[in-house]
Write an enzyme that holds these catalytic residues in place. Structure first.
Site, PDB file in Angstrom:
ATOM      1  CD  GLU A  47      -2.179   1.266   2.920  1.00 50.50           C
ATOM      2  OE1 GLU A  47      -1.598   0.806   3.957  1.00 50.50           O
ATOM      3  OE2 GLU A  47      -3.427   1.643   2.895  1.00 50.50           O
ATOM      4  CG  ASN A 112      -4.907   4.118   0.712  1.00 52.60           C
ATOM      5  OD1 ASN A 112      -4.046   3.739  -0.117  1.00 52.60           O
ATOM      6  ND2 ASN A 112      -4.585   3.964   1.756  1.00 52.60           N
ATOM      7  CE  LYS A 129      -7.036   0.949   4.073  1.00 54.32           C
ATOM      8  NZ  LYS A 129      -5.502   1.559   4.565  1.00 54.32           N
ATOM      9  CD  GLU A 148      -5.266   4.695   5.688  1.00 55.03           C
ATOM     10  OE1 GLU A 148      -5.898   4.467   4.734  1.00 55.03           O
ATOM     11  OE2 GLU A 148      -4.468   3.909   6.485  1.00 55.03           O
ATOM     12  CB  CYS A 174      -3.662  -1.415   4.866  1.00 54.86           C
ATOM     13  SG  CYS A 174      -3.130  -1.568   6.420  1.00 54.86           S
ATOM     14  CG  ASN A 199       1.970   1.670   4.452  1.00 52.30           C
ATOM     15  OD1 ASN A 199       3.358   2.038   4.676  1.00 52.30           O
ATOM     16  ND2 ASN A 199       1.425   1.662   3.461  1.00 52.30           N
TER      17      ASN A 199
HETATM   18  N1  CDV Z   1      -2.640   1.223   6.614  1.00 53.34           N
HETATM   19  C1  CDV Z   1      -3.855   0.871   7.553  1.00 53.34           C
HETATM   20  O1  CDV Z   1      -4.803   0.613   7.124  1.00 53.34           O
HETATM   21  N2  CDV Z   1      -3.126   0.500   8.764  1.00 53.34           N
HETATM   22  C2  CDV Z   1      -4.090   0.052   9.940  1.00 53.34           C
HETATM   23  C3  CDV Z   1      -3.413   0.460  11.286  1.00 53.34           C
HETATM   24  C4  CDV Z   1      -4.247   1.647  11.426  1.00 53.34           C
HETATM   25  C5  CDV Z   1      -3.932  -0.418  12.282  1.00 53.34           C
HETATM   26  C6  CDV Z   1      -4.077  -1.379   9.825  1.00 53.34           C
HETATM   27  O2  CDV Z   1      -5.323  -2.188   9.980  1.00 53.34           O
HETATM   28  O3  CDV Z   1      -3.099  -2.181   9.911  1.00 53.34           O
END
Ligand code: CDV
Length: 306
Positions: A47, A112, A129, A148, A174, A199
Site C-alpha cells: 500500500e 488510497n 480503499k 486516513e 491494509c 502499512n
Molecule cells: N494502513 C492501514 O490501514 N493501517 C491500519 C492501522 C491503522 C492499524 C491497519 O489495519 O493495519
C-alpha cells in the site's frame, strides 16, 4: 495459459519522508529483477508503495500533502516501473495515492488506491480503499495519529474482480483485511487470488495491550478469509523503522486451505516468491458452495447501517 505460476510479495523496507519517487522506483525495479530471476509472473507491492506513510502525521502544508499523491498513473516517475515490468513479462499490484483533479487544501485530496497491471503493462483493474482507519479529524493528544479518513475520500468503486492471470483476481488495501465483509464481496464474485498491500505499525502506542497480538491480528483474519472464500492471498508489507515508526513486516502468501505457506523474514526490501495453483481453490469453493449453502435471507443485518 497455465493456472499454476510463481507470484511474489515484494516487501519494501522504510521509505524516508524526503526519499524521491525516482529512488523508490529504482528499488522496486531491483525487486522486479529478482522476480524475473525467480520466474515470477506477478508481484505484489505494498500500500502507498511510492512514498512514506504520511497519514501518521497531521500535515498542514497542502503542497507537502499533494506531493504524496499521483496525478496520473503511470506518470513521468512511475513510467519506468511499468516499462521494466513489461520488459520482464511480469504483472504487478501497486498501492498509491490517487489525486482527484480540482481538489485543494490539505485534506481529502483523493483516494488510497491500488491497481492491477497485467504482464503486458495494461492496467486491468483499479480499487479505492473502503475501510479507512483512524481519525477523521486530527487529534494531537494521540501518541500515534492515523489520519486516513482525513486525507482520503471513501473508496467508491466497490470491490472489483478482474479476469486476468488466467483466473479471477481481486484487491484490498491494509485495514480491509480485518473486515470479513470485504473478503466475502470478493469471494462472492469468484475471486481466486486477492492481492493486498499494507502499512501496519508494529506497535499501537495508544492501545498497548494489543502489541503482543499484532502478528496474530495480521495473519488470523487473512487465514480465515482464504479458507472461508477458497482463495489465495498475497500480502506485501511496508516494513522496518520508517520515520520513527516501526512497520510490521510479515509479508505472506496464504493458501486456500488457510495455511501460511510463505512468510517474510526481514524488515527491508525482500522478495517472497511462491508457486501457486489457482485450481487449488476448487475444493474449498466446492465445500462452501455459496449457491447451495449461503442463507442471504438470514443475513439482513449485515447490510443495514447500525
Ligand atoms: N494502513 C492501514 O490501514 N493501517 C491500519 C492501522 C491503522 C492499524 C491497519 O489495519 O493495519
Amino acid at each position: 495459459m497455465s493456472r499454476s505460476f510463481t507470484i511474489a510479495a515484494a516487501q519494501l523496507g522504510p521509505i524516508a519522508r524526503d526519499e524521491p519517487r525516482r529512488a523508490v522506483v529504482a528499488r522496486m525495479i531491483a525487486l522486479l529483477d529478482r522476480a524475473a530471476a525467480a520466474d515470477c509472473r506477478f508481484v505484489v507491492f505494498p500500500e502507498m508503495a511510492l512514498t512514506t506513510f504520511f497519514p501518521r502525521w497531521h500535515l498542514t502544508d497542502p503542497a507537502e500533502v499533494f506531493s504524496y499523491f499521483e496525478e496520473s498513473m503511470p506518470g513521468p516517475e512511475t513510467q519506468p516501473l511499468f516499462e521494466a515490468a513489461r520488459a520482464r513479462g511480469i504483472g504487478f499490484y501497486l498501492g498509491y495515492c490517487e489525486a482527484v483533479a480540482g481538489r485543494t487544501g490539505a485534506d481529502h485530496l483523493g483516494f488510497n488506491s491500488s491497481i492491477l497491471v497485467d504482464p503486458d503493462g495494461r492496467i486491468v483493474s483499479r480499487y479505492r480503499k473502503v475501510h479507512l482507519p483512524g481519525n477523521a479529524v486530527p487529534d494531537d493528544t494521540l501518541k500515534l495519529q492515523h489520519l486516513e479518513p482525513w486525507y482520503f475520500i471513501d473508496g467508491d468503486l466497490g470491490f472489483p474482480v478482474a479476469d486476468t492471470l488466467s483466473g479471477r483476481v481481486g484487491m484490498l488495501l491494509c485495514n480491509d483485511r480485518r473486515w470479513p465483509e470485504a473478503w466475502r464481496m470478493l469471494g462472492l464474485q469468484g475471486a481466486e487470488l486477492v492481492c493486498l498491500g499494507y502499512n501496519s505499525p508494529s506497535q499501537l502506542p495508544d492501545n498497548p495491550r494489543q502489541n503482543p497480538l499484532r502478528k496474530m491480528h495480521h495473519l488470523m483474519p487473512m487465514q480465515a478469509a482464504a479458507y472461508q472464500n477458497g482463495l489465495w492471498i498475497v500480502a506485501a508489507a511496508k516494513a522496518g523503522m520508517e520515520e520513527g515508526c516501526h512497520m510490521m513486516g510479515h509479508s505472506c502468501v496464504i493458501a486456500p486451505s488457510g495455511e501460511v505457506v510463505a512468510l517474510s523474514s526481514g524488515d527491508g526490501d525482500e522478495l517472497l516468491p511462491y508457486r501457486i495453483d489457482l485450481d487449488a481453490t476448487a475444493e474449498y469453493k466446492r465445500f462452501f458452495d455459496f449457491a447451495t449453502y449461503r442463507r442471504p435471507n438470514a443475513y439482513g443485518l449485515l447490510t443495514e447501517p447500525h
